[in-house]
Design a protein around this motif. Structure first.
Motif, PDB file in Angstrom:
ATOM      1  N   SER A   1       1.307  -1.431  -0.196  1.00  0.00           N
ATOM      2  CA  SER A   1      -0.087   0.520   0.074  1.00  0.00           C
ATOM      3  C   SER A   1       1.626   1.138  -0.047  1.00  0.00           C
TER       4      SER A   1
ATOM      5  N   ASP B   1       0.794   3.711   1.654  1.00  0.00           N
ATOM      6  CA  ASP B   1       1.066   3.545   3.169  1.00  0.00           C
ATOM      7  C   ASP B   1       2.090   3.454   4.154  1.00  0.00           C
ATOM      8  N   LEU B   2       2.270   2.088   3.050  1.00  0.00           N
ATOM      9  CA  LEU B   2       3.525   1.352   3.640  1.00  0.00           C
ATOM     10  C   LEU B   2       4.691   1.586   2.669  1.00  0.00           C
TER      11      LEU B   2
END
Length: 70
Positions: free
Chosen positions: A27, A29-30
């Motif tokens: 993702s 976010d990661l």
């Protein structure tokens, strides 16, 4: 890390991270976290390879010195 990282473990983790990124399984976010971890693992592997190369070269030089003494 609770145990000492080995070259093989670092390389395997790098392969996994690369595969996850290539397959877009990470993702957004990661992503930065994974890239940061990959960067650390690459540096670790490079240092390990340099240290191993230096050690092998020292062993070879010592063998040559010992051979010359005979």
């Amino acid at each position: 890390m609770s145990q000492e990282l080995t070259y093989e473990a670092a390389y395997s983790e790098l392969q996994l991270i690369a595969e996850e990124i290539e397959n877009e399984a990470v993702s957004v976010d990661l992503l930065a976290e994974k890239v940061k971890r990959a960067s650390m693992l690459i540096e670790f592997c490079q240092q390990k390879l340099r240290a191993t190369e230096a050690e092998v070269n020292n062993i070879i030089k010592q063998m040559e010195v010992n051979k010359g003494e005979k």
